[in-house]
Write an enzyme that holds these catalytic residues in place. Structure first.
Site, PDB file in Angstrom:
ATOM      1  N   THR A  76       0.772  -1.342   0.065  1.00  0.00           N
ATOM      2  CA  THR A  76      -0.078   0.045  -0.068  1.00  0.00           C
ATOM      3  C   THR A  76       1.064   1.285  -0.165  1.00  0.00           C
ATOM      4  O   THR A  76       1.909   1.179   0.618  1.00  0.00           O
ATOM      5  CB  THR A  76      -0.935  -0.025   1.167  1.00  0.00           C
ATOM      6  OG1 THR A  76      -1.379   1.485   1.389  1.00  0.00           O
ATOM      7  CG2 THR A  76      -0.151  -0.364   2.581  1.00  0.00           C
ATOM      8  N   ASP A  77       0.519   2.527  -0.515  1.00  0.00           N
ATOM      9  CA  ASP A  77       1.094   3.558  -0.588  1.00  0.00           C
ATOM     10  C   ASP A  77       1.303   4.051   0.875  1.00  0.00           C
ATOM     11  O   ASP A  77       2.182   5.067   1.207  1.00  0.00           O
ATOM     12  CB  ASP A  77       0.416   4.487  -1.300  1.00  0.00           C
ATOM     13  CG  ASP A  77      -0.843   5.064  -0.787  1.00  0.00           C
ATOM     14  OD1 ASP A  77      -1.617   4.364  -0.018  1.00  0.00           O
ATOM     15  OD2 ASP A  77      -1.476   6.113  -1.604  1.00  0.00           O
ATOM     16  N   GLU A  78       0.309   3.485   1.840  1.00  0.00           N
ATOM     17  CA  GLU A  78       0.435   4.114   3.372  1.00  0.00           C
ATOM     18  C   GLU A  78       1.714   3.766   3.979  1.00  0.00           C
ATOM     19  O   GLU A  78       2.177   4.402   4.909  1.00  0.00           O
ATOM     20  CB  GLU A  78      -0.774   3.388   4.042  1.00  0.00           C
ATOM     21  CG  GLU A  78      -2.190   4.136   3.589  1.00  0.00           C
ATOM     22  CD  GLU A  78      -3.300   3.869   4.744  1.00  0.00           C
ATOM     23  OE1 GLU A  78      -2.971   3.696   5.712  1.00  0.00           O
ATOM     24  OE2 GLU A  78      -4.373   3.954   4.261  1.00  0.00           O
ATOM     25  N   GLY A 136      -3.693  10.235  14.629  1.00  0.00           N
ATOM     26  CA  GLY A 136      -2.698  10.306  13.727  1.00  0.00           C
ATOM     27  C   GLY A 136      -2.768  10.182  12.188  1.00  0.00           C
ATOM     28  O   GLY A 136      -2.160   9.668  11.696  1.00  0.00           O
ATOM     29  N   TYR A 159      -1.639  -0.162  11.161  1.00  0.00           N
ATOM     30  CA  TYR A 159      -2.065  -1.005  10.002  1.00  0.00           C
ATOM     31  C   TYR A 159      -0.800  -0.968   8.993  1.00  0.00           C
ATOM     32  O   TYR A 159      -0.199  -1.754   8.354  1.00  0.00           O
ATOM     33  CB  TYR A 159      -3.147  -0.396   9.287  1.00  0.00           C
ATOM     34  CG  TYR A 159      -3.127  -0.737   7.708  1.00  0.00           C
ATOM     35  CD1 TYR A 159      -3.518  -1.807   7.359  1.00  0.00           C
ATOM     36  CD2 TYR A 159      -3.085   0.288   6.845  1.00  0.00           C
ATOM     37  CE1 TYR A 159      -3.452  -2.611   5.857  1.00  0.00           C
ATOM     38  CE2 TYR A 159      -3.211  -0.052   5.492  1.00  0.00           C
ATOM     39  CZ  TYR A 159      -3.448  -1.306   4.825  1.00  0.00           C
ATOM     40  OH  TYR A 159      -3.485  -1.575   3.768  1.00  0.00           O
ATOM     41  N   LYS A 164       1.878  -3.539   7.452  1.00  0.00           N
ATOM     42  CA  LYS A 164       2.442  -3.689   6.057  1.00  0.00           C
ATOM     43  C   LYS A 164       3.744  -3.461   5.587  1.00  0.00           C
ATOM     44  O   LYS A 164       4.272  -4.329   4.620  1.00  0.00           O
ATOM     45  CB  LYS A 164       1.196  -2.727   5.006  1.00  0.00           C
ATOM     46  CG  LYS A 164      -0.281  -3.137   5.155  1.00  0.00           C
ATOM     47  CD  LYS A 164      -0.629  -4.415   4.524  1.00  0.00           C
ATOM     48  CE  LYS A 164      -0.221  -4.584   2.838  1.00  0.00           C
ATOM     49  NZ  LYS A 164      -0.812  -5.781   2.315  1.00  0.00           N
TER      50      LYS A 164
HETATM   51  P1  NAD Z   1     -10.289  -6.515   2.726  1.00  0.00           P
HETATM   52  O1  NAD Z   1     -10.195  -6.431   3.967  1.00  0.00           O
HETATM   53  O2  NAD Z   1     -11.663  -6.177   1.876  1.00  0.00           O
HETATM   54  O3  NAD Z   1      -9.938  -8.220   2.221  1.00  0.00           O
HETATM   55  C1  NAD Z   1      -9.042  -8.837   2.890  1.00  0.00           C
HETATM   56  C2  NAD Z   1      -9.267 -10.355   2.710  1.00  0.00           C
HETATM   57  O4  NAD Z   1      -8.138 -10.887   3.459  1.00  0.00           O
HETATM   58  C3  NAD Z   1     -10.312 -10.984   3.264  1.00  0.00           C
HETATM   59  O5  NAD Z   1     -11.089 -11.662   2.543  1.00  0.00           O
HETATM   60  C4  NAD Z   1      -9.964 -11.659   4.626  1.00  0.00           C
HETATM   61  O6  NAD Z   1     -10.802 -12.586   4.965  1.00  0.00           O
HETATM   62  C5  NAD Z   1      -8.681 -12.084   4.178  1.00  0.00           C
HETATM   63  N1  NAD Z   1      -7.640 -12.213   5.217  1.00  0.00           N
HETATM   64  C6  NAD Z   1      -7.423 -11.286   6.027  1.00  0.00           C
HETATM   65  N2  NAD Z   1      -6.526 -12.209   7.014  1.00  0.00           N
HETATM   66  C7  NAD Z   1      -6.066 -13.422   6.612  1.00  0.00           C
HETATM   67  C8  NAD Z   1      -5.203 -14.409   7.138  1.00  0.00           C
HETATM   68  N3  NAD Z   1      -4.531 -14.203   8.026  1.00  0.00           N
HETATM   69  N4  NAD Z   1      -5.281 -15.511   6.203  1.00  0.00           N
HETATM   70  C9  NAD Z   1      -6.278 -15.807   5.015  1.00  0.00           C
HETATM   71  N5  NAD Z   1      -6.873 -14.463   4.576  1.00  0.00           N
HETATM   72  C10 NAD Z   1      -7.082 -13.489   5.372  1.00  0.00           C
HETATM   73  O7  NAD Z   1      -9.006  -5.798   2.053  1.00  0.00           O
HETATM   74  P2  NAD Z   1      -8.797  -4.908   0.598  1.00  0.00           P
HETATM   75  O8  NAD Z   1      -9.244  -3.633   0.345  1.00  0.00           O
HETATM   76  O9  NAD Z   1      -9.493  -5.901  -0.451  1.00  0.00           O
HETATM   77  O10 NAD Z   1      -7.483  -5.199   0.705  1.00  0.00           O
HETATM   78  C11 NAD Z   1      -6.563  -6.261  -0.077  1.00  0.00           C
HETATM   79  C12 NAD Z   1      -4.909  -5.954  -0.217  1.00  0.00           C
HETATM   80  O11 NAD Z   1      -4.838  -4.795  -0.846  1.00  0.00           O
HETATM   81  C13 NAD Z   1      -4.381  -5.873   1.445  1.00  0.00           C
HETATM   82  O12 NAD Z   1      -3.073  -6.388   1.413  1.00  0.00           O
HETATM   83  C14 NAD Z   1      -4.501  -4.273   1.557  1.00  0.00           C
HETATM   84  O13 NAD Z   1      -3.410  -3.877   2.373  1.00  0.00           O
HETATM   85  C15 NAD Z   1      -4.104  -3.954   0.053  1.00  0.00           C
HETATM   86  N6  NAD Z   1      -4.448  -2.675  -0.315  1.00  0.00           N
HETATM   87  C16 NAD Z   1      -5.841  -2.169  -0.193  1.00  0.00           C
HETATM   88  C17 NAD Z   1      -6.080  -0.865  -0.664  1.00  0.00           C
HETATM   89  C18 NAD Z   1      -7.610  -0.305  -0.698  1.00  0.00           C
HETATM   90  O14 NAD Z   1      -7.723   0.903  -0.844  1.00  0.00           O
HETATM   91  N7  NAD Z   1      -8.308  -1.143  -0.186  1.00  0.00           N
HETATM   92  C19 NAD Z   1      -5.121  -0.039  -1.562  1.00  0.00           C
HETATM   93  C20 NAD Z   1      -3.938  -0.589  -1.546  1.00  0.00           C
HETATM   94  C21 NAD Z   1      -3.348  -1.773  -0.997  1.00  0.00           C
HETATM   95  O1  DAU Z   2      -4.047   4.236   0.414  1.00  0.00           O
HETATM   96  C1  DAU Z   2      -4.368   2.802   0.478  1.00  0.00           C
HETATM   97  C2  DAU Z   2      -5.223   2.398   1.664  1.00  0.00           C
HETATM   98  O2  DAU Z   2      -6.617   3.036   1.580  1.00  0.00           O
HETATM   99  C3  DAU Z   2      -5.191   0.951   1.949  1.00  0.00           C
HETATM  100  O3  DAU Z   2      -3.917   0.562   2.163  1.00  0.00           O
HETATM  101  C4  DAU Z   2      -6.106   0.687   3.204  1.00  0.00           C
HETATM  102  O4  DAU Z   2      -6.385  -0.785   3.343  1.00  0.00           O
HETATM  103  C5  DAU Z   2      -7.639   1.261   2.887  1.00  0.00           C
HETATM  104  O5  DAU Z   2      -8.473   1.048   3.851  1.00  0.00           O
HETATM  105  C6  DAU Z   2      -7.381   2.741   2.563  1.00  0.00           C
HETATM  106  O6  DAU Z   2      -7.077   3.414   3.801  1.00  0.00           O
HETATM  107  P1  DAU Z   2      -7.753   4.755   4.118  1.00  0.00           P
HETATM  108  O7  DAU Z   2      -7.531   5.019   5.720  1.00  0.00           O
HETATM  109  O8  DAU Z   2      -7.392   5.967   3.386  1.00  0.00           O
HETATM  110  O9  DAU Z   2      -9.138   4.469   3.771  1.00  0.00           O
HETATM  111  P2  DAU Z   2     -10.595   4.872   4.555  1.00  0.00           P
HETATM  112  O10 DAU Z   2     -11.581   4.703   3.567  1.00  0.00           O
HETATM  113  O11 DAU Z   2     -10.744   4.290   5.928  1.00  0.00           O
HETATM  114  O12 DAU Z   2     -10.522   6.507   4.624  1.00  0.00           O
HETATM  115  C7  DAU Z   2     -10.396   7.136   3.595  1.00  0.00           C
HETATM  116  C8  DAU Z   2     -10.437   8.720   4.305  1.00  0.00           C
HETATM  117  O13 DAU Z   2     -11.592   8.994   4.652  1.00  0.00           O
HETATM  118  C9  DAU Z   2      -9.541   8.826   5.382  1.00  0.00           C
HETATM  119  O14 DAU Z   2      -8.772  10.346   5.150  1.00  0.00           O
HETATM  120  C10 DAU Z   2     -10.488   9.087   6.588  1.00  0.00           C
HETATM  121  C11 DAU Z   2     -11.731   9.601   6.091  1.00  0.00           C
HETATM  122  N1  DAU Z   2     -12.762   9.016   6.821  1.00  0.00           N
HETATM  123  C12 DAU Z   2     -12.904   7.538   6.656  1.00  0.00           C
HETATM  124  C13 DAU Z   2     -14.100   6.928   7.223  1.00  0.00           C
HETATM  125  C14 DAU Z   2     -14.039   5.519   7.530  1.00  0.00           C
HETATM  126  C15 DAU Z   2     -13.942   9.623   6.970  1.00  0.00           C
HETATM  127  O15 DAU Z   2     -13.669  10.892   7.063  1.00  0.00           O
HETATM  128  N2  DAU Z   2     -15.013   9.203   7.770  1.00  0.00           N
HETATM  129  C16 DAU Z   2     -15.087   7.759   7.800  1.00  0.00           C
HETATM  130  O16 DAU Z   2     -16.013   7.328   8.627  1.00  0.00           O
END
Ligand code: NAD
Ligand code: DAU
Length: 352
Positions: A137-139, A290, A165, A169
């Protein structure tokens, strides 16, 4: 071209979109989905593919070393795409334990299986380890200033994770780097910005806000909504991951992003406009601890070296289509919000 991919975390948001994307883009490829079905893993996301001969589901935890040894060590996969993770920043602030276990230690378990395969292969006793893509992730780069828009995350930006988180990662990132450097394993890493699209768990900001508005509830905006995220459609991310798996250079890191920076307030106003709601539906709530100010990705390396381009992320059309998906698929997210989706799993696979 890869023939059989082991996908970890395929029942989540990005994983389930990845399965659909690959089956459309590469109809001959098989996928085995290994997922522990935590709260965010929902087998209903792939219910229509359950009987597809190219698809297999294995319920399991990436931290289960004997199971991973049997599965990956069987040699049936020529690619592993590792997405399984605890993914929600707010949950990591409440309890970091599951994040370190899944994201850092779980990644180490997978890498150790590859290492043992490599040793056996060199002794002529087994197949070579598969290519492995770690979906990071970019985070992991931390936070950029709001004022200077010229600053972007490049692959050379130091890792400065700020949340439990992103720290967990980054632990996985460092292990991938180390196992490539030390053992020469065929490992690659992607670091993508915020994804949006169908099947996203409604704890993340876009599906939470859209579904709240459909239910007539306000949307909880953290602070004043000044924080900036760089939004990419999930299918563009899936295409980037497949591109890296097929054509990436071993050991390299590839940033993935859409040059689509929006403040949370701007995003919220866009969602309100699409949903036909007024600003009175915004509830300003206490800020996230944070809270990273700004993420912005320089994706020029994957574009220049591998020819990837985002084609599905153009704003506001892509956001409108995503909002429409949640309007049209009310049953899906209602079952998630109510917890009823767990029954499906119990019917299919027994008690959790
Ligand atoms: P998500 O939470 O929707 O899905 C995660 C999946 O992993 C779920 O199906 C869960 O059951 C499974 N899982 C969790 N722990 C496990 C374990 N110990 N063993 C096997 N399975 C397990 O997450 P997502 O948003 O689909 O993210 C997927 C990946 O992409 C993650 O690695 C996340 O860090 C990365 N990512 C997400 C985003 C985003 O914006 N959502 C952006 C960049 C990278
Ligand atoms: O940048 C990639 C990441 O993006 C992934 O690695 C993570 O898995 C994914 O969850 C996401 O992280 P964020 O923390 O950026 O996503 P989230 O949707 O939780 O929040 C997006 C922005 O919105 C963040 O600045 C917090 C804000 N937010 C979020 C929630 C849930 C709110 O203002 N209100 C809310 O209720």
């Amino acid at each position: 071209m890869v023939k059989h991919i082991l996908l970890t975390g395929g029942s989540g948001f990005i994983g389930s979109n990845f399965v659909r994307f690959v089956f459309n883009a590469r109809p001959g490829v098989k996928i085995t989905n290994l997922d522990a079905l935590t709260y965010s893993g929902n087998p209903e996301n792939l219910a229509d593919l359950e009987h597809d001969a190219r698809y297999r589901f294995v319920k399991g935890d990436i931290g289960d070393a004997p199971l991973m040894e049997r599965l990956i060590g069987s040699g049936e996969f020529d690619g592993v795409v590792h997405m399984a993770a605890e993914s929600h920043v707010d949950r990591s602030i409440m309890d970091a334990g599951p994040f370190v276990r899944a994201n850092t230690l779980g990644t180490q378990v997978l890498l150790d299986v590859l290492r043992r395969m490599q040793v056996r292969h060199k002794e002529g006793k087994g197949p070579p380890p598969p290519r492995f893509v770690y979906v990071s992730t970019d985070e992991v780069y931390g936070s950029l200033p709001l004022e200077d828009k010229s600053q972007l995350f490049t692959e050379e930006t130091p890792l400065q994770p700020n949340s439990p988180y992103s720290a967990s990662k980054a632990g996985g990132d460092c292990l991938v780097r180390a196992y490539h450097h030390t053992f020469g394993l065929d490992l690659l890493t992607t670091r993508c910005s915020n994804n949006f699209g169908p099947y996203q768990f409604p704890e993340k900001v876009i599906p939470l806000f859209v579904t709240n508005l459909i239910e007539g509830k306000q949307v909880p905006l953290y602070g004043v909504g000044a924080n900036v995220r760089d939004w990419l459609h999930v299918e563009d991310h899936c295409e980037a991951v497949l591109t890296v798996l097929e054509r990436g250079v071993s050991g390299e890191v590839y940033n993935v992003g859409g040059n689509n920076e929006r403040s949370n307030l701007e995003l919220t106003h866009a969602i309100l406009a699409i949903m036909g709601k007024g600003k009175d539906m915004i509830r300003n709530v206490e800020d996230r601890l944070g809270h990273d100010l700004r993420y912005a990705i320089d994706a020029s390396k994957i574009k220049r070296e591998l020819g990837w381009q985002p084609t599905r992320s153009a704003w506001p059309k892509a956001l409108e289509a995503t909002c429409r998906w949640y309007v049209d698929n009310r049953k899906w997210w209602e079952r998630v919000k109510s917890g009823a989706y767990r029954e499906y799993y119990e019917r299919q696979y027994g008690t959790r």
